[in-house]
Motif scaffolding. Structure first.
Motif, PDB file in Angstrom:
ATOM      1  N   LEU A 129      28.175 -69.713  47.436  1.00 28.26           N
ATOM      2  CA  LEU A 129      27.065 -70.668  47.437  1.00 28.26           C
ATOM      3  C   LEU A 129      27.044 -71.480  48.731  1.00 28.26           C
ATOM      4  O   LEU A 129      25.970 -71.760  49.281  1.00 28.26           O
ATOM      5  CB  LEU A 129      27.169 -71.594  46.224  1.00 28.26           C
ATOM      6  N   ASN A 130      28.221 -71.834  49.224  1.00 27.43           N
ATOM      7  CA  ASN A 130      28.286 -72.603  50.462  1.00 27.43           C
ATOM      8  C   ASN A 130      27.824 -71.771  51.653  1.00 27.43           C
ATOM      9  O   ASN A 130      27.243 -72.309  52.603  1.00 27.43           O
ATOM     10  CB  ASN A 130      29.705 -73.116  50.699  1.00 27.43           C
ATOM     11  N   ILE A 176      28.973 -74.792  40.421  1.00 24.42           N
ATOM     12  CA  ILE A 176      27.591 -74.868  40.897  1.00 24.42           C
ATOM     13  C   ILE A 176      27.063 -76.299  40.910  1.00 24.42           C
ATOM     14  O   ILE A 176      26.005 -76.571  41.486  1.00 24.42           O
ATOM     15  CB  ILE A 176      26.653 -73.975  40.061  1.00 24.42           C
ATOM     16  N   ASP A 219      24.137 -72.142  51.644  1.00 21.10           N
ATOM     17  CA  ASP A 219      23.782 -73.492  52.062  1.00 21.10           C
ATOM     18  C   ASP A 219      24.009 -73.699  53.557  1.00 21.10           C
ATOM     19  O   ASP A 219      23.215 -74.355  54.231  1.00 21.10           O
ATOM     20  CB  ASP A 219      24.605 -74.493  51.252  1.00 21.10           C
ATOM     21  N   ASP A 220      25.084 -73.120  54.075  1.00 24.53           N
ATOM     22  CA  ASP A 220      25.503 -73.344  55.452  1.00 24.53           C
ATOM     23  C   ASP A 220      24.856 -72.385  56.438  1.00 24.53           C
ATOM     24  O   ASP A 220      24.994 -72.554  57.646  1.00 24.53           O
ATOM     25  CB  ASP A 220      27.032 -73.211  55.528  1.00 24.53           C
ATOM     26  N   SER A 276      19.655 -73.124  43.586  1.00 29.97           N
ATOM     27  CA  SER A 276      19.848 -74.479  44.109  1.00 29.97           C
ATOM     28  C   SER A 276      20.401 -74.484  45.527  1.00 29.97           C
ATOM     29  O   SER A 276      20.110 -75.394  46.306  1.00 29.97           O
ATOM     30  CB  SER A 276      20.801 -75.256  43.188  1.00 29.97           C
ATOM     31  N   ALA A 277      21.208 -73.490  45.862  1.00 30.36           N
ATOM     32  CA  ALA A 277      21.806 -73.425  47.194  1.00 30.36           C
ATOM     33  C   ALA A 277      20.812 -72.977  48.255  1.00 30.36           C
ATOM     34  O   ALA A 277      20.992 -73.264  49.441  1.00 30.36           O
ATOM     35  CB  ALA A 277      23.017 -72.481  47.178  1.00 30.36           C
ATOM     36  N   GLU A 306      28.151 -63.141  49.601  1.00 29.15           N
ATOM     37  CA  GLU A 306      28.673 -63.963  50.693  1.00 29.15           C
ATOM     38  C   GLU A 306      28.712 -63.181  52.000  1.00 29.15           C
ATOM     39  O   GLU A 306      28.274 -63.676  53.054  1.00 29.15           O
ATOM     40  CB  GLU A 306      30.067 -64.479  50.357  1.00 29.15           C
ATOM     41  N   PHE A 351      25.502 -78.242  44.028  1.00 31.12           N
ATOM     42  CA  PHE A 351      24.225 -77.705  44.505  1.00 31.12           C
ATOM     43  C   PHE A 351      23.103 -78.027  43.523  1.00 31.12           C
ATOM     44  O   PHE A 351      21.992 -78.395  43.925  1.00 31.12           O
ATOM     45  CB  PHE A 351      24.357 -76.188  44.713  1.00 31.12           C
ATOM     46  N   GLY A 359      22.651 -71.885  40.116  1.00 35.01           N
ATOM     47  CA  GLY A 359      23.392 -72.359  41.276  1.00 35.01           C
ATOM     48  C   GLY A 359      22.921 -71.700  42.547  1.00 35.01           C
ATOM     49  O   GLY A 359      22.758 -72.367  43.583  1.00 35.01           O
TER      50      GLY A 359
END
Length: 269
Positions: free
Chosen positions: A93-94, A147, A97-98, A120-121, A38, A150, A117
């Motif tokens: 994961l966010n 997960i 994605d973000d 997928s992100a 992260e 995502f 996961g």
């Protein structure tokens, strides 16, 4: 910044690479590795020199998902502490994605559970031919809860029903068929395939890439009504008038490379 379980680098093109570095246990996630991923994604995402981020695994695996020793211990923790661990994975994961920069998962080997996961992100996923995948949580008496948003977005409800409920392994070609990965390459061609994707990304406006990611989030699954049409008209009007938009359009009309491509080539030289 130094990390305990990650290797990071930034090349002259502005391509950042994050390598999960616990090869002795197939790059399984513990709390520190989750936190480091992260942090690395957020750090590279905020760096104007970075044009794209690649995430891969050290050794012969991408990621085996959660460290089972960590999960065993988590079962003994309080409910609130256990939930906080799930939050950490979700936030990691966010962050992927973000991220305003394109994030590419370079799946060099097996991806299991939370590793799926992470794939997928990412915005784009490239898998080695020999990679395999599994959403194996139900075999352990648990579920792929954190997960799931995502993964379901990536492969759809129908495919999620199959692979959540059977926990079966599937190969890279099946992963491409169901939408988990975009491309499959022989192991020896994995880096060359990545370079082809990066070449296309680096030809695009850096700010436009972030705007394109945000655009997808704005319009996905919304009805095409007046509010969407008005919103998207406003977006294109703003970007046409932006410095980057004007440079890109001018470069095309003048039959030259836009400034961001010329700058990247100069850096390579």
């Amino acid at each position: 910044m130094a990390y305990q379980y990650l290797l990071t680098e930034l090349d002259a093109r502005g391509v950042a690479r994050i390598t999960l570095n616990r090869p002795e246990i197939k790059n399984a996630f513990n709390e520190l590795l989750i936190s480091e991923i992260e942090q690395a994604v957020k750090t590279f995402g905020a760096d104007d020199k970075v044009r794209a981020i690649v995430i891969t695994g050290a050794g012969d695996a991408f990621s085996a998902g959660a460290d089972l020793a960590m999960m065993k211990q988590a079962g003994k923790d309080s409910a609130s502490a256990n939930k906080q661990g799930g939050r950490h994975l979700g936030h990691m994961l966010n962050a992927i994605d973000d991220c305003a920069k394109p994030v590419i998962a370079l799946v060099n080997g097996p991806a299991m559970g939370g590793g799926v996961g992470l794939v997928s992100a990412a915005d784009i996923a490239i898998a080695a031919e020999e990679a395999f995948f599994a959403l194996s949580e139900t075999r352990l008496g648990i579920i792929p809860a954190v997960i799931s948003p995502f993964v379901v977005r990536a492969i759809g409800v129908r495919q999620a029903s199959r692979f959540f409920l059977t926990a079966e392994r599937f190969d890279a070609m099946k992963a491409r068929e169901i939408g988990l990965v975009h491309m499959v390459a022989m192991g020896a061609q994995l880096e060359a395939t990545l370079d082809g994707v990066l070449k296309n990304i680096l030809s695009c406006g850096p700010k436009a890439l972030g705007e394109a990611k945000e655009l997808i989030r704005r319009v996905a699954y919304r009805p095409i009504d007046d509010s969407v049409l008005e919103e998207t008209a406003g977006l294109i009007a703003r970007l046409r008038a932006s410095d980057e938009g004007q440079e890109g359009i001018s470069a095309f009309l003048e039959k030259r490379k836009p400034a961001w491509v010329a700058a990247a080539k100069k850096d390579d030289a």
